[in-house]
Design an enzyme around this catalytic site. Structure first.
Site, PDB file in Angstrom:
ATOM      1  N   GLU A  88     -14.522  66.407 112.411  1.00 44.85           N
ATOM      2  CA  GLU A  88     -14.841  66.617 110.985  1.00 44.85           C
ATOM      3  C   GLU A  88     -14.537  68.051 110.615  1.00 44.85           C
ATOM      4  OE1 GLU A  88     -18.824  65.775 109.555  1.00 44.85           O
ATOM      5  OE2 GLU A  88     -18.896  63.938 110.758  1.00 44.85           O
ATOM      6  N   GLU A 144     -23.469  64.552 115.726  1.00 42.10           N
ATOM      7  CA  GLU A 144     -24.292  65.725 115.421  1.00 42.10           C
ATOM      8  C   GLU A 144     -25.780  65.521 115.739  1.00 42.10           C
ATOM      9  OE1 GLU A 144     -23.576  66.853 111.363  1.00 42.10           O
ATOM     10  OE2 GLU A 144     -21.470  67.248 111.689  1.00 42.10           O
TER      11      GLU A 144
HETATM   12  O1  IFM Z   1     -21.545  64.693 105.365  1.00 41.14           O
HETATM   13  C1  IFM Z   1     -21.800  65.313 106.579  1.00 41.14           C
HETATM   14  C2  IFM Z   1     -21.561  64.355 107.728  1.00 41.14           C
HETATM   15  O2  IFM Z   1     -22.332  63.210 107.625  1.00 41.14           O
HETATM   16  C3  IFM Z   1     -21.903  65.010 109.039  1.00 41.14           C
HETATM   17  N1  IFM Z   1     -21.227  66.271 109.169  1.00 41.14           N
HETATM   18  C4  IFM Z   1     -21.301  67.190 108.071  1.00 41.14           C
HETATM   19  C5  IFM Z   1     -20.901  66.511 106.785  1.00 41.14           C
HETATM   20  C6  IFM Z   1     -20.969  67.508 105.615  1.00 41.14           C
HETATM   21  O3  IFM Z   1     -22.253  68.006 105.495  1.00 41.14           O
END
Ligand code: IFM
Length: 460
Positions: A362, A177
């Site tokens: 994710e 990200e």
């Molecule tokens: O916890 C975070 C993660 O580190 C990166 N993506 C989003 C998740 C939730 O906010």
């Protein structure tokens, strides 16, 4: 919550998914490891940011987190209880190179070496993220991602890790990200390093993607068969109304959130319309274009919510704001629950970018968990969230998206950055007093889903 007629959450139809579809869970080093000073680890920008007054809810920090550096055997048991095929974790750069390089801290690397061996012995494939936001502080003092040097140091660090783990790890994520590092960390100042400056944010995005390209080349030089990708957090963007102003606002928001990242990593360069909106010259040097265009083996997609946006001239530069969707369900963090958005994002990337492979790296949600006396959480909302998002992936695959796997965020409750520990994303609960882990209802449901899909795999 979508319920079936007998009151249980809807069970997804997995029939469109390939037999070898990979089920996993994800974490990141700073959010779980703790052990901030153990075995020669150096400080990171997140250790520093946690010391800034009011930066983190409740004054929380990552010094102990879920203590996973020491409790790795317990986390491995959790992975086995869930029955996942793969574990996505990140390597902490400040454990491997406490001084940002070139010195290598052998003890730091040893930790990940053991972790990989243990995973493979348990039949769990590692997916390793090289950078999940914990930049060594010393590199920040030299300019951090705003400085070109950090991209070069990132490639050196990647080479060090690849030389040690590359005989056993074959799937790598360079950056997690980069949007958050650039926009939240350098424009809004709500994440480390806490900068609020558009020029810095644009330069931090450029150097991250340059570092991604260089790191990809380093990984392939070590193992030509390695599968390398980047993880982007993407959102479908919708205009708040049918007005022309909102339509244009949605285009700007899509440029800022999605295309700014998707275009360069697919070899198209930074989108000219968005460069013009920012009005910041890119810090390009000869030869960079080829590095930025280094082909991906896969794109990792993190999906949490869609964005509905309205034009707003009071907002500097971007001139849009996100508006809440009236009556829509939300998580404990106020993020809209919108599973269809995951299918939309996967199909959009498939159509517009023809990425060879997609992985959902994710997806998850924070809800207000209430444990019983045994620490068990009957988290019906999170259970429905997971099942509905898996259904969305299955729908996207049925429509042609080349999705190879799904990683739930997260294996266990952990440090949620500037929110501290109150949002709980885990499929397993962590009692932060005792560090006891207990698989939640959502974790059990995920385990059932994985086992059910595996049972239908043809035997070879
Ligand atoms: O916890 C975070 C993660 O580190 C990166 N993506 C989003 C998740 C939730 O906010």
């Amino acid at each position: 919550m979508p319920l079936s007629q007998n009151g249980s959450p809807r069970v997804p139809d997995l029939s469109p998914l390939p037999a070898d579809f990979v089920w996993g869970v994800a974490t990141s080093a700073f959010q779980i490891e703790g052990a901030a000073d153990a075995d020669g680890r150096g400080p990171s920008i997140w250790d520093d940011f946690c010391r800034v007054p009011d930066a983190i809810d409740g004054g929380d920090d990552g010094l102990v987190a879920t203590d996973s550096y020491h409790r790795w055997p317990e986390d491995l048991e959790l992975l086995q209880e869930l029955g996942v095929d793969s574990y996505r974790f990140s390597v902490a750069w400040p454990r491997v190179q406490p001084d940002g390089g070139p010195t290598v801290n052998a003890a730091g690397l040893d930790h990940y070496d053991r972790l990989v061996d243990d995973l493979l012995a348990a039949g769990i494939d590692p997916l390793v993220t090289l950078y999940h936001w914990d930049l060594p502080s010393v590199l920040q003092h030299r300019g951090g991602w705003v400085a070109r040097e950090t991209a070069l140091r990132f490639a050196d660090y990647t080479d060090v890790v690849a030389r040690r783990l590359g005989d056993r790890v074959h799937r790598w994520v360079t950056l997690n990200e980069p949007l958050c590092t650039a926009w939240i960390g350098h424009l809004e100042g709500r994440m480390a390093p806490g900068v609020r400056d558009l020029r810095s944010a644009v330069h931090a995005s450029y150097h991250q993607l340059l570092g991604h390209g260089l790191a990809t080349q380093a990984l392939r030089a070590n193992d030509p068969g390695a599968s390398v990708g980047i993880v982007l957090n993407l959102s479908p963007i919708e205009p708040a109304s049918g007005s022309e102003a909102d339509r244009l606002a949605a285009e700007r928001a899509d440029g800022h959130t999605n295309r700014w990242w998707l275009d360069p990593v697919h070899g198209r360069g930074f989108p000219a319309d968005v460069v013009e909106i920012y009005g910041v010259p890119l810090p390009s040097e000869d030869g960079d274009d080829a590095v930025l265009a280094t082909p991906l083996d896969f794109l990792g997609v993190n999906y949490y919510f869609r964005q509905v946006v309205a034009a707003d001239d009071a907002v500097a530069t971007l001139r849009f704001r996100q508006v809440p969707v009236e009556g829509a369900p939300t998580t404990a963090m106020g993020w809209e629950v919108h599973p269809q958005g995951l299918a939309d994002v996967l199909l959009r990337v498939t159509k517009d970018y023809a990425t060879p492979q997609l992985w959902v790296t994710e997806n998850g949600a924070a809800f207000d968990d209430v444990p019983d006396a045994e620490g068990y959480v009957a988290d019906a909302e999170r259970t429905a969230f997971v099942l509905d998002h898996v259904q969305a992936v299955s729908d996207a695959v049925a429509q042609g998206a080349p999705v190879q796997g799904f990683y739930a965020w997260s294996l266990l409750d952990n440090f949620e950055w500037s929110y501290g520990y109150w949002p709980r994303f885990g499929l397993a609960r962590v009692d932060y007093e005792t560090q006891r882990r207990t698989v939640k209802q959502s974790g059990r449901a995920y385990a059932d889903l994985v086992a059910g899909h595996r049972a239908n795999r043809p035997t070879t």
